[in-house]
Design an enzyme around this catalytic site. Sequence first.
Site: not given
Ligand code: CA2
Length: 146
Positions: A9-10, A17, A22, A73, A76, A79, A86, A97, A99, A101, A106, A110
């Site tokens: 997601p996201n 952003r 990121y 990746n 969220a 977590h 599974d 895996e 990430h 960041s 953080r 996380r």
């Molecule tokens: O650091 C990572 O790759 C994460 O998997 C990114 C997830 C975050 O929930 C994990 O804790 C760590 C969030 C991805 C959100 O992606 C965005 C991309 C651009 C702007 C804002 C968020």
Amino acid sequence: MRILLLNGPNLNTLGTREPEIYGSQTLADIERRVSERAAGQGAEVRAFQANSEGALIDWLQKEAPQAGGLIINAGAYTHTSVALRDAVASCGLPVIEVHISNIWKREPFRHDSLLSPIVVGAIVGLGARGYLLAVDALVDIEKGNG
Ligand code: CA2
């Protein structure tokens, strides 16, 4: 060898952003670079992103039987999602895996990954280059180099 690249997601909004966390590459940039890196080592990539748990699981169940490794990746869901854990645990593939960041630098929520205990290894906090390093690792593992 076919490598699966699965983003949660996201991550479809990468590059739009929070570049200080990121980076500035888009998901399309990352998918292209991962494919190029794999091609240079004789591997091909199937990439998919979804914002919902079920779509991620459905895709993994469909693609895993034809693949040799998985880079994930889970965003969220890393977590929170027992269901995704599974599915990853039972996919039968070596899994890396990633990430972008450093999740341990953080917020405390996380710091725990439900995936880490069931993957081969994790690459955390190295930005988008973590995906490329994961390709190298999977190809090496597939060659039998541990
Ligand atoms: O650091 C990572 O790759 C994460 O998997 C990114 C997830 C975050 O929930 C994990 O804790 C760590 C969030 C991805 C959100 O992606 C965005 C991309 C651009 C702007 C804002 C968020």
